[in-house]
Design an enzyme around this catalytic site. Structure first.
Site, PDB file in Angstrom:
ATOM      1  N   MET A 278       0.843  -1.197   0.000  1.00  0.00           N
ATOM      2  CA  MET A 278       0.000   0.000   0.000  1.00  0.00           C
ATOM      3  C   MET A 278       0.882   1.254   0.000  1.00  0.00           C
ATOM      4  SD  MET A 278      -3.422  -0.898   2.057  1.00  0.00           S
ATOM      5  CE  MET A 278      -2.844  -0.624   3.703  1.00  0.00           C
TER       6      MET A 278
ATOM      7  N   LEU B   3       6.673   3.129   1.452  1.00  0.00           N
ATOM      8  CA  LEU B   3       7.542   1.957   1.566  1.00  0.00           C
ATOM      9  C   LEU B   3       8.749   2.183   2.479  1.00  0.00           C
ATOM     10  CD1 LEU B   3       7.398   0.921  -2.197  1.00  0.00           C
ATOM     11  CD2 LEU B   3       5.976   0.102  -0.307  1.00  0.00           C
TER      12      LEU B   3
ATOM     13  N   HIS C 125       9.456  -3.458   3.403  1.00  0.00           N
ATOM     14  CA  HIS C 125       8.959  -3.729   2.044  1.00  0.00           C
ATOM     15  C   HIS C 125      10.125  -4.065   1.108  1.00  0.00           C
ATOM     16  CE1 HIS C 125       5.617  -0.890   3.350  1.00  0.00           C
ATOM     17  NE2 HIS C 125       4.941  -1.931   2.933  1.00  0.00           N
TER      18      HIS C 125
ATOM     19  N   GLY D 228       4.895  -9.879   4.477  1.00  0.00           N
ATOM     20  CA  GLY D 228       5.662  -9.791   5.718  1.00  0.00           C
ATOM     21  C   GLY D 228       4.960 -10.492   6.871  1.00  0.00           C
TER      22      GLY D 228
ATOM     23  N   ASP E  59       2.299  -8.851   9.656  1.00  0.00           N
ATOM     24  CA  ASP E  59       0.853  -9.036   9.531  1.00  0.00           C
ATOM     25  C   ASP E  59       0.588 -10.543   9.518  1.00  0.00           C
ATOM     26  OD1 ASP E  59      -0.240  -6.156   8.826  1.00  0.00           O
ATOM     27  OD2 ASP E  59       1.653  -6.435   7.784  1.00  0.00           O
TER      28      ASP E  59
ATOM     29  N   GLN F 100      -2.862 -11.732   8.485  1.00  0.00           N
ATOM     30  CA  GLN F 100      -3.079 -11.521   7.050  1.00  0.00           C
ATOM     31  C   GLN F 100      -2.451 -12.652   6.240  1.00  0.00           C
ATOM     32  OE1 GLN F 100      -2.806  -7.665   4.776  1.00  0.00           O
ATOM     33  NE2 GLN F 100      -0.711  -8.334   4.467  1.00  0.00           N
TER      34      GLN F 100
ATOM     35  N   VAL G 224      11.096  -6.953   9.683  1.00  0.00           N
ATOM     36  CA  VAL G 224      12.300  -6.120   9.724  1.00  0.00           C
ATOM     37  C   VAL G 224      12.065  -5.050  10.787  1.00  0.00           C
ATOM     38  CG1 VAL G 224      13.797  -4.567   8.404  1.00  0.00           C
ATOM     39  CG2 VAL G 224      12.797  -6.573   7.292  1.00  0.00           C
TER      40      VAL G 224
ATOM     41  N   SER H  10       6.886  -0.284   9.899  1.00  0.00           N
ATOM     42  CA  SER H  10       5.502  -0.168   9.444  1.00  0.00           C
ATOM     43  C   SER H  10       5.357   1.203   8.797  1.00  0.00           C
ATOM     44  CB  SER H  10       4.561  -0.257  10.651  1.00  0.00           C
ATOM     45  OG  SER H  10       3.285   0.233  10.316  1.00  0.00           O
ATOM     46  N   SER H  11       4.523   1.277   7.780  1.00  0.00           N
ATOM     47  CA  SER H  11       4.264   2.588   7.158  1.00  0.00           C
ATOM     48  C   SER H  11       3.682   3.530   8.198  1.00  0.00           C
ATOM     49  CB  SER H  11       3.297   2.429   5.989  1.00  0.00           C
ATOM     50  OG  SER H  11       3.815   1.495   5.075  1.00  0.00           O
TER      51      SER H  11
HETATM   52  O1  PAF Z   1      -0.091  -5.655   3.824  1.00  0.00           O
HETATM   53  C1  PAF Z   1      -0.486  -4.738   3.078  1.00  0.00           C
HETATM   54  O2  PAF Z   1       0.199  -3.750   2.818  1.00  0.00           O
HETATM   55  C2  PAF Z   1      -1.868  -4.852   2.479  1.00  0.00           C
HETATM   56  O3  PAF Z   1      -2.772  -5.411   3.375  1.00  0.00           O
HETATM   57  C3  PAF Z   1      -1.887  -5.596   1.128  1.00  0.00           C
HETATM   58  C4  PAF Z   1      -1.488  -7.043   1.285  1.00  0.00           C
HETATM   59  C5  PAF Z   1      -0.962  -4.902   0.165  1.00  0.00           C
HETATM   60  C6  PAF Z   1      -3.292  -5.564   0.541  1.00  0.00           C
HETATM   61  O4  PAF Z   1      -3.736  -4.258   0.340  1.00  0.00           O
END
Ligand code: PAF
Length: 278
Positions: free
Chosen positions: A30, A33, A37, A146, A149, A152, A175, A184-185
């Protein structure tokens, strides 16, 4: 690096790459970065002939409109950072991805009934929607996510299994900043003082490792009470769960893998992290 903004362009370039027999690695992001990332992209570059990175702040995975509005964005800066590792950057508009409001409803069983799923209703359905579409358009051989999450990751593995998707999901280690804070962003939104304070999350998780053979409840009590001692922290949850089912465990010997997952507000910024006990 080729920058494409439409789904047609993305599909077209992937078609050409695959027609030449080349492998494709996908790194969905998203944006905003950071080195976490970039670690995914470096790994994708080592393991694939062509690396595709998507940069898209997915509105349908935000259950809180203010969080969506405040989510950091810097596509120009992001493109510069990823240039050494990425062959194709996909930077669509929301209208391009969602010309109509999406209707997909995913069933992740019990995986999304706990932790992030319980605190952020609809979040994982939104993640499922975008990830499934990105997989359909890119048909990647491998996709990189990563472990910060962690939930996720479990959801995406389930999506891949349920839909018979031929992509290999590659989990990548968290990281951390020098302080131990997981990258994290959202860290960009922390004040200098809160960013230092946020390092306590990992410090406390790490300290709890010395209790790893103690009863689960004792570990939980320790982490929760230490987090609550820090001024400006507000805990959403700390759960110790089976690393496959994500359901809370009561006794360590009932699971082969156990992980502690935390979500905590530091001021107004909600951060997540996790630590493996077993
Ligand atoms: O982890 C993220 O940045 C988001 O949840 C993803 C996997 C890019 C989906 O929008």
């Amino acid at each position: 690096m080729l920058v494409v903004k439409t789904i047609e362009e993305l599909k077209d370039v992937v078609f050409r790459v695959k027609s030449n027999g080349k492998s494709v690695g996908l790194v969905p992001t998203m944006g905003a970065l950071h080195d976490g990332h970039l670690s995914l992209m470096k790994r994708a570059k080592q393991e694939n002939e062509v690396v595709v990175c998507s940069i898209f702040v997915n509105p349908v995975q935000f259950n809180n409109p203010e969080d969506l509005e405040k989510y950091p964005r810097d596509v120009e800066g992001d493109l510069k950072k990823i240039e050494p590792y990425v062959d194709v950057a996909f930077t669509p508009t929301a209208k391009e991805v969602f010309p109509e409001p999406p209707k997909e409803v995913y069933d992740f069983g019990q995986l999304d009934k706990v932790m992030e799923g319980a605190f952020r209703p609809g979040h994982f359905n939104g993640v499922g929607i975008i990830v499934k579409r990105l997989f359909d358009w890119t048909t990647p051989d491998k996709a990189y996510f990563g472990e910060k999450d962690f939930q996720q990751l479990a959801i995406i593995k389930r999506l891949v299994k349920d839909y018979g998707i031929k992509t290999q999901v590659v989990p990548c280690p968290i990281v951390r900043e020098a302080s131990g804070l997981a990258m994290s962003s959202r860290n960009q939104r922390l004040s200098v003082e809160d960013r230092m304070k946020a390092a306590n999350i990992y410090r406390i998780l790490t300290e709890s490792l010395r209790l790893k053979d103690a009863p689960i409840q004792e570990i939980k009590d320790f982490v929760i009470s230490e987090i609550n001692k820090i001024d400006g922290f507000k805990l959403d949850y700390y759960e110790i769960v089976d690393d496959t089912t994500l359901q809370p465990v009561e006794f360590a010997d009932l699971s082969t893998g156990i992980i502690g997952c935390i979500a905590v507000y530091v001021g107004e910024v909600r951060l997540i992290d996790n630590i493996r006990y077993k």
